[in-house]
Design a protein around this motif. Sequence first.
Motif, short mmCIF file in Angstrom:
data_model
loop_
_atom_site.label_atom_id
_atom_site.label_comp_id
_atom_site.label_asym_id
_atom_site.label_seq_id
_atom_site.Cartn_x
_atom_site.Cartn_y
_atom_site.Cartn_z
N SER A 126 13.07 -0.09 0.32
CA SER A 126 14.08 0.95 0.43
C SER A 126 14.15 1.77 -0.85
N LEU A 127 13.83 1.16 -2.01
CA LEU A 127 13.78 1.98 -3.23
C LEU A 127 12.66 2.99 -3.16
N THR A 128 11.50 2.56 -2.62
CA THR A 128 10.39 3.50 -2.49
C THR A 128 10.79 4.68 -1.62
N ILE A 129 11.47 4.37 -0.49
CA ILE A 129 11.82 5.46 0.42
C ILE A 129 12.91 6.33 -0.18
N ILE A 130 13.91 5.73 -0.81
CA ILE A 130 15.03 6.53 -1.32
C ILE A 130 14.58 7.44 -2.44
N ASN A 131 13.73 6.90 -3.35
CA ASN A 131 13.33 7.71 -4.50
C ASN A 131 12.22 8.65 -4.18
N PHE A 132 11.98 8.90 -2.89
CA PHE A 132 10.66 9.41 -2.58
C PHE A 132 10.07 10.55 -3.40
N PRO A 133 10.46 11.80 -3.45
CA PRO A 133 9.39 12.65 -4.01
C PRO A 133 9.09 12.46 -5.49
N SER A 134 9.91 11.74 -6.23
CA SER A 134 9.59 11.63 -7.66
C SER A 134 8.58 10.53 -7.89
N ILE A 158 0.84 -1.20 0.00
CA ILE A 158 0.00 0.00 0.00
C ILE A 158 0.88 1.25 0.00
N THR A 159 1.95 1.23 0.79
CA THR A 159 2.73 2.45 0.93
C THR A 159 3.55 2.75 -0.31
N HIS A 160 3.80 1.75 -1.15
CA HIS A 160 4.59 2.07 -2.34
C HIS A 160 3.80 2.93 -3.30
N TYR A 161 2.46 3.00 -3.11
CA TYR A 161 1.65 3.86 -3.97
C TYR A 161 1.92 5.34 -3.75
N ILE A 162 2.79 5.63 -2.74
CA ILE A 162 3.04 7.04 -2.48
C ILE A 162 3.83 7.66 -3.60
N ALA A 171 6.32 15.98 3.95
CA ALA A 171 7.08 16.88 4.80
C ALA A 171 8.13 16.12 5.61
N ARG A 172 7.79 14.86 5.94
CA ARG A 172 8.72 14.08 6.75
C ARG A 172 9.78 13.39 5.90
N LEU A 173 9.37 12.80 4.79
CA LEU A 173 10.27 11.89 4.09
C LEU A 173 11.21 12.56 3.10
N VAL A 174 11.15 13.89 2.92
CA VAL A 174 12.18 14.48 2.07
C VAL A 174 13.48 14.61 2.82
N SER A 175 13.39 14.57 4.16
CA SER A 175 14.61 14.73 4.94
C SER A 175 15.38 13.42 4.97
N PRO A 176 16.70 13.43 4.73
CA PRO A 176 17.45 12.17 4.70
C PRO A 176 17.53 11.49 6.05
N TYR A 177 17.33 12.27 7.17
CA TYR A 177 17.39 11.62 8.49
C TYR A 177 16.20 10.71 8.69
N TRP A 178 15.01 11.20 8.35
CA TRP A 178 13.83 10.35 8.45
C TRP A 178 13.93 9.18 7.49
N LYS A 179 14.54 9.40 6.33
CA LYS A 179 14.68 8.30 5.37
C LYS A 179 15.55 7.19 5.94
N THR A 180 16.67 7.56 6.58
CA THR A 180 17.53 6.50 7.14
C THR A 180 16.81 5.78 8.25
N LEU A 181 16.09 6.55 9.09
CA LEU A 181 15.36 5.89 10.17
C LEU A 181 14.35 4.90 9.62
N ASP A 182 13.65 5.31 8.55
CA ASP A 182 12.64 4.42 8.00
C ASP A 182 13.25 3.19 7.35
N ILE A 183 14.40 3.36 6.68
CA ILE A 183 15.02 2.20 6.05
C ILE A 183 15.56 1.25 7.11
#
Lengths: 157, 121
Positions: free
Chosen positions: B112-120, A47-51, B53-65
């Motif tokens: 991790s690809l979803t999180i790393i590539n986030f805003p695009s 679900i979250t990958h839909y972001i 707002a949260r996931l553009v920051s690399p700190y939150w990204k590392t925490l999430d990964i």
Amino acid sequence: MKKYIKFWRLRMLDYLRYRWRLGMAAHVFHRITGVALVLYLIIHLWITHYISTGPVPGQTFNHLMALFSGILSPEVCMCNCPICRINRFITPMVGPIFRYLEVILLGIILFHSLNGLRIILIDTGWGVKHHKVIFWILLVFGMCGFLFGAWQFLKPI
Amino acid sequence: MIKYKSSSSGGKLFWFFQRLTGFLLLFILLFHFFLIHFCGTETHMVTFEDVKARLVSPYWKTLDITFLFLALFHGFYGLWMISDDYFRRPWVRIAIFGVLCTLGLILAIFGSLTIINFPSS
């Protein structure tokens, strides 16, 4: 000759014949909740990958979140994508079903994590004599957290 | 008769990591749950803007990964322990181990690809 007893024929009948104790019930339930949480994790990642998909950034994700919140907002009533159509179909029928499922998820998470904490305490040796007392104390904490979380979840409804 | 299996030697490191990741996940998961659900701008819904707002920051990204990897290790090793108790024949165990490893790796890379590539998109 080696013969294997068939797995299901042994297990189903013998469940009722076990002498059920607190520690055993906790262990069984810990395993069941663990498997349930892994399945939930897989669904959650999907679900979250839909972001990061969809033509308009964030639109698919927002519609999915509207489906999970169970509240029909004006833009959901207007939009014609498959997610909003499912939302308009399900929510008047069964209400905010995904909210109730999330409350159950909170309960499962709290049980598995607090029982895991109890297992760690037992593993360090300190908790072996008092494992039942630890279970009830952690159950009280878990119920408090669960009631607080459930109240926060179900408040907007 | 049921074939008795001798307990395997070792597994010490994985036993320890299961407990360690479980302990860390206790805090990170509860923190994540309450942050996502109860600290957004709208009370009843998680919105894309909050996440962005949260996931553009690399700190939150590392925490999430990190969170993702810990959770996947803990969950899939738990599944392996359960199937270790129930399946005895060697080829079944190898097959299940292979499935769990592949599925775990696929989910780790995917997430991790979803999180790393986030805003695009």
